[in-house]
Design a protein around this motif. Structure first.
Motif, PDB file in Angstrom:
ATOM      1  N   ALA A 178       1.061  -1.345   0.069  1.00  0.00           N
ATOM      2  CA  ALA A 178      -0.017   0.001  -0.112  1.00  0.00           C
ATOM      3  C   ALA A 178       0.952   1.163  -0.115  1.00  0.00           C
ATOM      4  CB  ALA A 178      -1.046  -0.138   1.195  1.00  0.00           C
ATOM      5  N   SER A 179       1.860   1.275   0.666  1.00  0.00           N
ATOM      6  CA  SER A 179       2.910   2.282   0.847  1.00  0.00           C
ATOM      7  C   SER A 179       3.619   2.714  -0.362  1.00  0.00           C
ATOM      8  CB  SER A 179       3.836   2.364   1.863  1.00  0.00           C
ATOM      9  OG  SER A 179       4.839   1.159   1.591  1.00  0.00           O
ATOM     10  N   LEU A 180       3.735   1.482  -1.251  1.00  0.00           N
ATOM     11  CA  LEU A 180       4.482   1.733  -2.478  1.00  0.00           C
ATOM     12  C   LEU A 180       3.313   2.507  -3.486  1.00  0.00           C
ATOM     13  CD1 LEU A 180       6.276  -1.739  -3.274  1.00  0.00           C
ATOM     14  CD2 LEU A 180       7.342   0.701  -3.080  1.00  0.00           C
ATOM     15  N   LYS A 181       2.114   1.816  -3.526  1.00  0.00           N
ATOM     16  CA  LYS A 181       1.165   2.536  -4.514  1.00  0.00           C
ATOM     17  C   LYS A 181       0.757   4.109  -4.024  1.00  0.00           C
ATOM     18  CE  LYS A 181      -1.234  -2.062  -5.067  1.00  0.00           C
ATOM     19  NZ  LYS A 181      -2.616  -2.520  -4.909  1.00  0.00           N
ATOM     20  N   VAL A 182       0.715   4.327  -2.921  1.00  0.00           N
ATOM     21  CA  VAL A 182       0.627   5.737  -2.420  1.00  0.00           C
ATOM     22  C   VAL A 182       1.629   6.422  -2.892  1.00  0.00           C
ATOM     23  CG1 VAL A 182       0.171   7.361  -0.501  1.00  0.00           C
ATOM     24  CG2 VAL A 182      -1.109   5.138  -0.667  1.00  0.00           C
ATOM     25  N   THR A 183       2.975   6.013  -2.788  1.00  0.00           N
ATOM     26  CA  THR A 183       4.059   6.883  -3.000  1.00  0.00           C
ATOM     27  C   THR A 183       3.988   6.854  -4.419  1.00  0.00           C
ATOM     28  OG1 THR A 183       5.172   6.288  -1.226  1.00  0.00           O
ATOM     29  CG2 THR A 183       6.476   7.115  -2.927  1.00  0.00           C
ATOM     30  N   LEU A 184       4.046   6.177  -5.309  1.00  0.00           N
ATOM     31  CA  LEU A 184       3.770   6.007  -6.830  1.00  0.00           C
ATOM     32  C   LEU A 184       2.892   7.193  -7.316  1.00  0.00           C
ATOM     33  CD1 LEU A 184       4.673   2.228  -7.872  1.00  0.00           C
ATOM     34  CD2 LEU A 184       6.335   4.328  -7.941  1.00  0.00           C
ATOM     35  N   ILE A 185       1.674   7.035  -6.621  1.00  0.00           N
ATOM     36  CA  ILE A 185       0.868   8.106  -7.285  1.00  0.00           C
ATOM     37  C   ILE A 185       1.250   9.410  -6.835  1.00  0.00           C
ATOM     38  CG2 ILE A 185      -1.821   8.937  -6.541  1.00  0.00           C
ATOM     39  CD1 ILE A 185      -2.357   6.023  -5.959  1.00  0.00           C
ATOM     40  N   TYR A 186       1.569   9.555  -5.649  1.00  0.00           N
ATOM     41  CA  TYR A 186       1.938  11.104  -5.247  1.00  0.00           C
ATOM     42  C   TYR A 186       3.487  11.461  -6.192  1.00  0.00           C
ATOM     43  CZ  TYR A 186       4.186  14.673  -2.426  1.00  0.00           C
ATOM     44  OH  TYR A 186       4.869  15.684  -1.890  1.00  0.00           O
ATOM     45  N   VAL A 187       4.151  10.575  -6.690  1.00  0.00           N
ATOM     46  CA  VAL A 187       5.228  10.782  -7.605  1.00  0.00           C
ATOM     47  C   VAL A 187       4.803  11.338  -8.800  1.00  0.00           C
ATOM     48  CG1 VAL A 187       7.442  10.237  -8.703  1.00  0.00           C
ATOM     49  CG2 VAL A 187       7.068   9.780  -6.297  1.00  0.00           C
ATOM     50  N   VAL A 188       3.726  10.314  -9.450  1.00  0.00           N
ATOM     51  CA  VAL A 188       3.289  10.605 -10.679  1.00  0.00           C
ATOM     52  C   VAL A 188       2.394  11.748 -11.038  1.00  0.00           C
ATOM     53  CG1 VAL A 188       1.909   9.312 -12.587  1.00  0.00           C
ATOM     54  CG2 VAL A 188       3.820   7.992 -11.171  1.00  0.00           C
ATOM     55  N   VAL A 189       1.717  11.916 -10.000  1.00  0.00           N
ATOM     56  CA  VAL A 189       0.606  13.019 -10.173  1.00  0.00           C
ATOM     57  C   VAL A 189       1.560  14.642  -9.817  1.00  0.00           C
ATOM     58  CG1 VAL A 189      -1.509  14.258  -9.223  1.00  0.00           C
ATOM     59  CG2 VAL A 189      -1.095  11.592  -9.611  1.00  0.00           C
ATOM     60  N   SER A 190       2.419  14.372  -8.524  1.00  0.00           N
ATOM     61  CA  SER A 190       2.944  15.827  -8.149  1.00  0.00           C
ATOM     62  C   SER A 190       3.771  16.358  -9.085  1.00  0.00           C
ATOM     63  CB  SER A 190       3.093  15.739  -6.644  1.00  0.00           C
ATOM     64  OG  SER A 190       4.232  14.681  -6.510  1.00  0.00           O
ATOM     65  N   VAL A 191       4.871  15.432  -9.541  1.00  0.00           N
ATOM     66  CA  VAL A 191       5.894  16.097  -9.923  1.00  0.00           C
ATOM     67  C   VAL A 191       5.615  16.815 -11.397  1.00  0.00           C
ATOM     68  CG1 VAL A 191       8.169  15.476 -11.327  1.00  0.00           C
ATOM     69  CG2 VAL A 191       7.410  14.605  -9.126  1.00  0.00           C
ATOM     70  N   PRO A 192       4.893  16.140 -12.079  1.00  0.00           N
ATOM     71  CA  PRO A 192       4.364  16.777 -13.452  1.00  0.00           C
ATOM     72  C   PRO A 192       3.655  18.181 -13.215  1.00  0.00           C
ATOM     73  CG  PRO A 192       4.103  14.602 -13.846  1.00  0.00           C
ATOM     74  CD  PRO A 192       4.198  14.689 -12.430  1.00  0.00           C
ATOM     75  N   LEU A 193       2.744  17.968 -12.212  1.00  0.00           N
ATOM     76  CA  LEU A 193       2.001  19.407 -12.090  1.00  0.00           C
ATOM     77  C   LEU A 193       2.713  20.435 -11.449  1.00  0.00           C
ATOM     78  CD1 LEU A 193      -1.299  17.711 -10.428  1.00  0.00           C
ATOM     79  CD2 LEU A 193      -1.135  18.843 -12.506  1.00  0.00           C
ATOM     80  N   GLN A 194       3.674  20.230 -10.610  1.00  0.00           N
ATOM     81  CA  GLN A 194       4.632  21.302  -9.816  1.00  0.00           C
ATOM     82  C   GLN A 194       5.471  21.591 -10.996  1.00  0.00           C
ATOM     83  OE1 GLN A 194       7.972  20.053  -7.786  1.00  0.00           O
ATOM     84  NE2 GLN A 194       7.496  21.234  -6.051  1.00  0.00           N
ATOM     85  N   LEU A 195       6.025  20.941 -11.878  1.00  0.00           N
ATOM     86  CA  LEU A 195       6.760  21.265 -12.782  1.00  0.00           C
ATOM     87  C   LEU A 195       6.204  22.287 -14.079  1.00  0.00           C
ATOM     88  CD1 LEU A 195       9.082  18.342 -13.579  1.00  0.00           C
ATOM     89  CD2 LEU A 195       9.874  20.155 -12.372  1.00  0.00           C
ATOM     90  N   ALA A 196       4.865  21.828 -14.334  1.00  0.00           N
ATOM     91  CA  ALA A 196       4.154  22.600 -15.478  1.00  0.00           C
ATOM     92  C   ALA A 196       4.003  23.934 -14.608  1.00  0.00           C
ATOM     93  CB  ALA A 196       2.902  21.888 -15.567  1.00  0.00           C
ATOM     94  N   PHE A 197       3.382  23.919 -13.141  1.00  0.00           N
ATOM     95  CA  PHE A 197       3.021  25.219 -12.664  1.00  0.00           C
ATOM     96  C   PHE A 197       4.328  26.052 -12.619  1.00  0.00           C
ATOM     97  CE2 PHE A 197       1.574  27.607  -8.950  1.00  0.00           C
ATOM     98  CZ  PHE A 197       0.248  28.322  -9.232  1.00  0.00           C
ATOM     99  N   ALA A 198       5.359  25.748 -12.236  1.00  0.00           N
ATOM    100  CA  ALA A 198       6.569  26.363 -12.309  1.00  0.00           C
ATOM    101  C   ALA A 198       7.051  26.977 -13.571  1.00  0.00           C
ATOM    102  CB  ALA A 198       7.675  25.482 -11.498  1.00  0.00           C
ATOM    103  N   LEU A 199       7.006  26.185 -14.479  1.00  0.00           N
ATOM    104  CA  LEU A 199       7.264  26.623 -15.756  1.00  0.00           C
ATOM    105  C   LEU A 199       6.308  27.825 -16.145  1.00  0.00           C
ATOM    106  CD1 LEU A 199       9.039  26.579 -18.396  1.00  0.00           C
ATOM    107  CD2 LEU A 199       7.500  24.755 -19.147  1.00  0.00           C
ATOM    108  N   LEU A 200       4.954  27.915 -15.955  1.00  0.00           N
ATOM    109  CA  LEU A 200       4.101  28.639 -16.380  1.00  0.00           C
ATOM    110  C   LEU A 200       4.406  30.114 -15.379  1.00  0.00           C
ATOM    111  CD1 LEU A 200       1.018  29.778 -17.496  1.00  0.00           C
ATOM    112  CD2 LEU A 200       0.293  28.705 -15.137  1.00  0.00           C
ATOM    113  N   LEU A 201       4.504  30.070 -14.119  1.00  0.00           N
ATOM    114  CA  LEU A 201       4.993  31.220 -13.551  1.00  0.00           C
ATOM    115  C   LEU A 201       6.273  31.652 -13.912  1.00  0.00           C
ATOM    116  CD1 LEU A 201       3.651  30.487  -9.797  1.00  0.00           C
ATOM    117  CD2 LEU A 201       2.947  32.285 -11.557  1.00  0.00           C
TER     118      LEU A 201
END
Length: 317
Positions: free
Chosen positions: A88-111
């Motif tokens: 379960a911890s593996l699944k939660v961590t993978l979801i967090y990495v796969v979703v948060s990293v692209p969104l963070q980079l896209a938002f950072a590039l936009l600003l």
């Protein structure tokens, strides 16, 4: 007297090499190693030494009250065959990495692109937007975040103003991890500053030539900005991916150290902490740490292998 004879007579004899030059070079090397010695001591005592010790402990059954007992690969076998919370911890961590990293980079590039337009007080805005990166991993911000997304928090108050009934975002398993994703996206300051530096290195003549050819803003972005910025995107991707795999504080504070509700915020590092420092299964926790090390190394290696297909450097033809 011939020319050869005259040159032989007038040319000064070669001076023998002085032994002092060699001693001087040795002394320089000694001085260099002396200056490096604090870092070398830290490397071997704080990094390499504990890594070797944890590798040994991962093959043992060990807690701080008893001596290590060698059990071979049992810890690693148990991780993948007899521990549903670990999966379960593996699944939660993978979801967090796969979703948060692209969104963070896209938002950072936009600003970064907004700030690259020559705004007045750019240094002030850059500092203000960088603050979330400094505060995002702090306990205080994690407590504030838990309050913002609680049942009577700021998010639900905002939704209630439009007649929308909210929910307790942190208390529901379906949404709890995404509140932590939102916190990660909010800490966009560090990649934004790096993107801004990369944008400043793109020559204006490329955009001017594209404008003359009739290219619009979207075409210029995907045909000029993104290709020339791919080395910076790749650099930010690696840094943020590694940081996301190691995220701990937000999940610990928001869930009160339990990983709840129903293990929906049980990050890998949080479960490692529970096993090592709450249950005192140090051998098992060491095995988890080494699996995490291998996972991060594999993801990093895959990104480097894939980078040759989409990362373009200035010296490439």
């Amino acid at each position: 007297m011939s020319v050869a004879t005259r040159d032989r007579v007038e040319s000064p004899p070669e001076r023998p090499r002085r032994a002092g030059g060699r001693r001087f070079r040795i002394s320089e090397n000694v001085a260099g190693y002396l200056f490096l010695s604090p870092w070398l001591v830290g490397l071997f005592v704080i990094v390499i030494g504990p890594m070797i010790a944890s590798l040994y402990l991962s093959f043992t059954e060990y807690n701080p009250l008893t001596s290590p007992s060698w059990i071979g690969l049992d810890n690693y076998v148990r991780l993948f065959t007899d521990d549903p919370r670990y999966i379960a911890s593996l699944k939660v961590t993978l979801i967090y990495v796969v979703v948060s990293v692209p969104l963070q980079l896209a938002f950072a590039l936009l600003l970064a692109m907004v700030l690259d337009k020559g705004l007045r007080g750019l240094s002030f805005y850059r500092s203000v937007y960088y603050l979330p990166s400094l505060l995002g991993s702090s306990v205080a911000i994690a407590i504030l975040w838990r309050r913002v997304f609680s049942g009577d928090g700021l998010v639900n108050s905002f939704l209630g103003a439009f007649g929308i009934e909210g929910r307790s975002w942190i208390s529901e398993p379906a949404t709890a991890v995404y509140t932590l994703v939102a916190l990660s996206v909010w800490t966009f300051g560090a990649p934004m500053v790096i993107f801004l530096a990369g944008l400043r290195q793109i020559p204006d003549m490329y955009y001017e030539a594209a404008s003359v050819d009739g290219a619009g803003r979207v075409r210029r972005f995907f045909s000029i900005t993104v290709p020339l910025l791919t080395p910076v995107i790749f650099f930010n991707l690696i840094l943020q991916m590694i940081g996301a795999f190691q995220a701990f504080t937000p999940a610990f504070v928001v869930s009160d150290g339990t990983g709840g509700p129903v293990d929906s915020t049980l990050f890998y590092t949080l479960y490692l902490y529970q096993e090592g420092f709450a249950s005192f299964r140090m051998g098992y926790a060491s095995a988890m740490a080494w699996v995490l090390f291998v996972v991060i190394a594999l993801f990093t290696a895959l990104n480097f292998a894939a980078s040759k297909y989409w990362v373009f450097y200035g010296d490439e033809r």
